[in-house]
Design an enzyme around this catalytic site. Structure first.
Site, PDB file in Angstrom:
ATOM      1  N   VAL C  77      68.423  30.343  88.115  1.00 56.94           N
ATOM      2  CA  VAL C  77      68.023  29.885  86.793  1.00 56.94           C
ATOM      3  C   VAL C  77      67.259  31.022  86.124  1.00 56.94           C
ATOM      4  O   VAL C  77      66.325  31.574  86.702  1.00 56.94           O
ATOM      5  CB  VAL C  77      67.095  28.654  86.932  1.00 56.94           C
ATOM      6  CG1 VAL C  77      66.685  28.129  85.566  1.00 56.94           C
ATOM      7  CG2 VAL C  77      67.772  27.567  87.759  1.00 56.94           C
ATOM      8  N   CYS C  78      67.664  31.382  84.918  1.00 57.36           N
ATOM      9  CA  CYS C  78      67.005  32.500  84.224  1.00 57.36           C
ATOM     10  C   CYS C  78      65.552  32.158  83.893  1.00 57.36           C
ATOM     11  O   CYS C  78      65.281  31.140  83.247  1.00 57.36           O
ATOM     12  CB  CYS C  78      67.743  32.835  82.950  1.00 57.36           C
ATOM     13  SG  CYS C  78      66.804  33.950  81.888  1.00 57.36           S
ATOM     14  N   ILE C  79      64.646  33.011  84.301  1.00 58.87           N
ATOM     15  CA  ILE C  79      63.226  32.706  84.123  1.00 58.87           C
ATOM     16  C   ILE C  79      62.810  32.631  82.649  1.00 58.87           C
ATOM     17  O   ILE C  79      62.091  31.704  82.252  1.00 58.87           O
ATOM     18  CB  ILE C  79      62.328  33.705  84.900  1.00 58.87           C
ATOM     19  CG1 ILE C  79      60.866  33.257  84.823  1.00 58.87           C
ATOM     20  CG2 ILE C  79      62.467  35.130  84.386  1.00 58.87           C
ATOM     21  CD1 ILE C  79      59.982  33.887  85.863  1.00 58.87           C
ATOM     22  N   ALA C  82      64.239  29.532  81.198  1.00 57.49           N
ATOM     23  CA  ALA C  82      63.661  28.349  81.838  1.00 57.49           C
ATOM     24  C   ALA C  82      62.258  28.059  81.309  1.00 57.49           C
ATOM     25  O   ALA C  82      61.942  26.923  80.941  1.00 57.49           O
ATOM     26  CB  ALA C  82      63.626  28.542  83.352  1.00 57.49           C
TER      27      ALA C  82
END
Lengths: 136, 99, 119
Positions: C77-79, C82
């Site tokens: 999940v892209c930080i 996110a």
């Protein structure tokens, strides 16, 4: 510039590995949706991986590059100056489709950065030469 | 090269853009709402029929079925399942999803 | 062959996450490897364990977790995306991890094909 540095997220690019051709395709207008901004964030990160990066602006994506964006009234950050900073990230291949400009009453003179204008046919040829195409 | 389109041709111009740019000999896969473009009598049918002369056109059968349109699929379009989708991606060195 | 996938829409609203899942399942059935699934834009919403669909609907989040566990798939999940959307470590479902955008580019480099699913 806009994305945090993540520990353990070191680029896996060369030396050693083959340089791949990455093309980022922008087809959406800015502000109405977040795609243009988050797309730009990927492009900036990709610059750290020493790959062969190009950015393409098609359809409403050409609106991302229009000069004179003033976002104060909508209270969303104006990220258009970032396109001018791409050069500093060694992202120098910016392509805009002529048909998309024409269909929107725009010319190169309306754009915030120097670009190479290609016909739809030339754009299609360029796409075929890529290894990875990511669209936003 | 494989082009993937997932928008209904009557809602968005994605298919049109793809057909403008795609070079002869490429493959086009219609998925999700784009499968309506592969049905007889839809407003984009003529465009798809024309495109099928230069491109190999595929549509995702489960998406047609889900939408009650499988029997309306045009003869110029080859139907594939998800396995066929995987084969198309594996079989083309360059893949673009037209989002 | 190694496939990298990117999912850029949230679950349920758009079919893209479903299509990506069906693609992954079919690829695995054909003996291919799913090198990574990268969740970007609203796609990060596929990762929250707070998701509770009605009983008679598919559970998109759990389905990804299960597939990842069975086939050792890296769900990233892209930080940046996110954090913007309130997705943090404490709400992550099993099998998902939060990491940087570099993981998407890395997937493009390492996978034989990168396939994007989105709106």
């Amino acid at each position: 510039m806009m994305t945090d540095e993540i520990p353990g997220d070191e680029p896996a690019g060369p030396p050693g590995g083959k340089v791949k051709k990455f093309m980022f395709v922008n087809r959406k207008a800015p502000y109405g949706t977040i795609y243009a901004l988050e797309g730009l964030e990927v492009v900036l990160i990709s610059a750290a991986f020493s790959q062969d990066v190009s950015m393409v602006f098609l359809d409403d994506g050409v609106y991302e590059l229009v000069k004179g964006q003033q976002t104060k009234g909508i209270e969303i950050k104006n990220f258009s100056p970032t396109y001018r900073a791409l050069d500093g990230y060694d992202v120098e291949k910016l392509y805009v489709e002529r048909e998309s400009l024409d269909a929107r009453g725009l010319t190169e003179a309306n754009l915030i950065v120097p670009v190479q204008v290609l016909s739809a046919m030339e754009m299609g040829e360029l796409m075929q030469q890529q290894d990875v195409i990511i669209g936003f | 090269m494989l082009h993937i389109v997932n928008k209904s041709p009557q809602e968005r111009s994605t298919l049109e853009s793809c057909l403008r740019v795609a070079r002869p000999g490429s493959a086009l896969l219609l998925i999700e709402d784009a499968v309506y473009a592969a049905t007889r009598g839809n407003a984009a049918a003529e465009k798809v029929r024309e495109a099928a002369q230069a491109l190999k056109v595929y549509a995702l059968a489960p998406d047609l079925e889900a939408r009650g349109m499988k029997d309306a699929a045009m003869s110029e379009v080859t139907l594939v399942d998800y396995g066929g989708f995987v084969d198309l991606v594996a079989g083309h060195a360059v893949v673009q999803s037209w989002l | 062959m190694k496939f990298g996938l990117m999912v850029s829409t949230g679950p349920y609203t758009h079919q893209a996450s479903d299509t990506a899942f069906q693609f992954a399942k079919a690829a695995l059935a054909r003996g291919h490897e799913i090198q990574r699934v990268f969740f970007y834009h609203d796609g990060v919403n596929n990762a929250t364990k707070l998701t509770e669909p009605p009983q008679d609907d598919r559970h998109i989040v759990n389905r990804w977790s299960k597939l990842a566990a069975e086939h050792k798939i890296d769900l990233v999940v892209c930080i940046a995306a996110a954090l913007r959307r309130g997705i943090k470590d404490e709400v992550l479902a099993n099998g998902f991890r939060i990491s940087g955008l570099g993981q998407l580019v890395d997937s493009g480099i390492k996978a034989d094909r990168l396939v994007v699913f989105g709106d």
